[in-house]
Design an enzyme around this catalytic site. Structure first.
Site, PDB file in Angstrom:
ATOM      1  N   ASP A  11       1.015  -1.174   0.044  1.00 54.36           N
ATOM      2  CA  ASP A  11       0.221   0.094  -0.049  1.00 54.36           C
ATOM      3  C   ASP A  11       0.728   1.139  -0.154  1.00 54.36           C
ATOM      4  O   ASP A  11       1.869   1.252   0.816  1.00 54.36           O
ATOM      5  CB  ASP A  11      -1.008   0.088   1.158  1.00 54.36           C
ATOM      6  CG  ASP A  11      -1.842  -1.024   1.121  1.00 54.36           C
ATOM      7  OD1 ASP A  11      -2.195  -1.658   0.095  1.00 54.36           O
ATOM      8  OD2 ASP A  11      -2.590  -1.506   2.306  1.00 54.36           O
ATOM      9  N   ASP A 130     -12.171  -4.909  -1.890  1.00 59.29           N
ATOM     10  CA  ASP A 130     -12.085  -4.605  -0.481  1.00 59.29           C
ATOM     11  C   ASP A 130     -13.526  -4.728   0.121  1.00 59.29           C
ATOM     12  O   ASP A 130     -14.321  -4.118  -0.320  1.00 59.29           O
ATOM     13  CB  ASP A 130     -11.661  -3.295  -0.149  1.00 59.29           C
ATOM     14  CG  ASP A 130     -10.382  -2.923  -0.953  1.00 59.29           C
ATOM     15  OD1 ASP A 130      -9.527  -3.919  -0.935  1.00 59.29           O
ATOM     16  OD2 ASP A 130     -10.175  -1.748  -1.215  1.00 59.29           O
TER      17      ASP A 130
END
Length: 200
Positions: A11, A130
């Site tokens: 990330d 997600d």
């Protein structure tokens, strides 16, 4: 037998790799290029870089960083975050990415998956999902997990595959960063219902 691949997912925020718990409390852990080089040297098969704030901030993904990553590593890598059009995908592939991943934009405009796949092939398209477990169902989110949708994980994964996704990258918001393991039952179900690879 399906070959298992080791694919670290990094990330990235403002060019720096960050870690958090359940998508919150982000802390910096290292330079994106340097960490990619390290993972490559330590035997990773591929890498995934996710610009986690691009969609929320309404900007494009980091093409300049993609160029530096491409020069620094010798394994395939996927880039995602802020990709809202075929042109956005083209810019990142031209910069050196091997694949692109779409999430929020694909949920808003599912035809985007097929548009990218039609131009480049399904092997270039990863759909990231997600999701969070809410009242007995895994519900999809967008904008870095900050907005809920009415789409359910398994039906959306099947649709994404039908529209041309070559891989599915699923992240459980309930497990993210907790060091409590993966949502293995969810991955098993995804693997049983899909014919494309599922990335944990």
């Amino acid at each position: 037998m399906v070959t298992k691949r080791i694919i670290p997912c990094l990330d990235v925020k403002d060019g720096v790799v960050v870690k958090g718990v359940n998508f919150e409390g982000l802390r910096e852990v290292g330079d994106a290029v340097e960490m990619g080089v390290r993972y490559s040297r330590e035997g990773a098969d591929e890498l995934v870089y996710l610009d986690i704030s691009a969609t929320r901030e309404g900007r494009r993904t980091f093409a300049d960083l993609v160029r530096r990553i491409a020069l620094g590593i010798d394994i395939p890598f996927t880039v995602g975050g802020g990709i809202g059009s075929v042109e956005d995908a083209a810019r990142l592939l031209d910069a050196g990415a091997d694949k692109v991943t779409v999430n929020s934009a694909a949920l808003a405009n599912p035809s985007l998956i097929g548009e990218i796949a039609s131009r480049y092939g399904s092997q270039f398209v990863v759909v990231a999902i997600d999701a969070k477990y809410v009242e007995g169902r895994w519900m999809c989110t967008t904008h870095g997990g900050s907005k809920f949708t009415d789409r359910e994980l398994f039906s959306w994964a099947r649709e994404a595959q039908e529209r041309g996704a070559g891989e599915i990258l699923f992240t459980s918001m309930d497990h993210d960063g907790t060091r409590a393991g993966y949502a293995c039952d969810v991955y098993a179900r995804l693997a049983s219902e899909l014919s494309v690879p599922v990335i944990a």
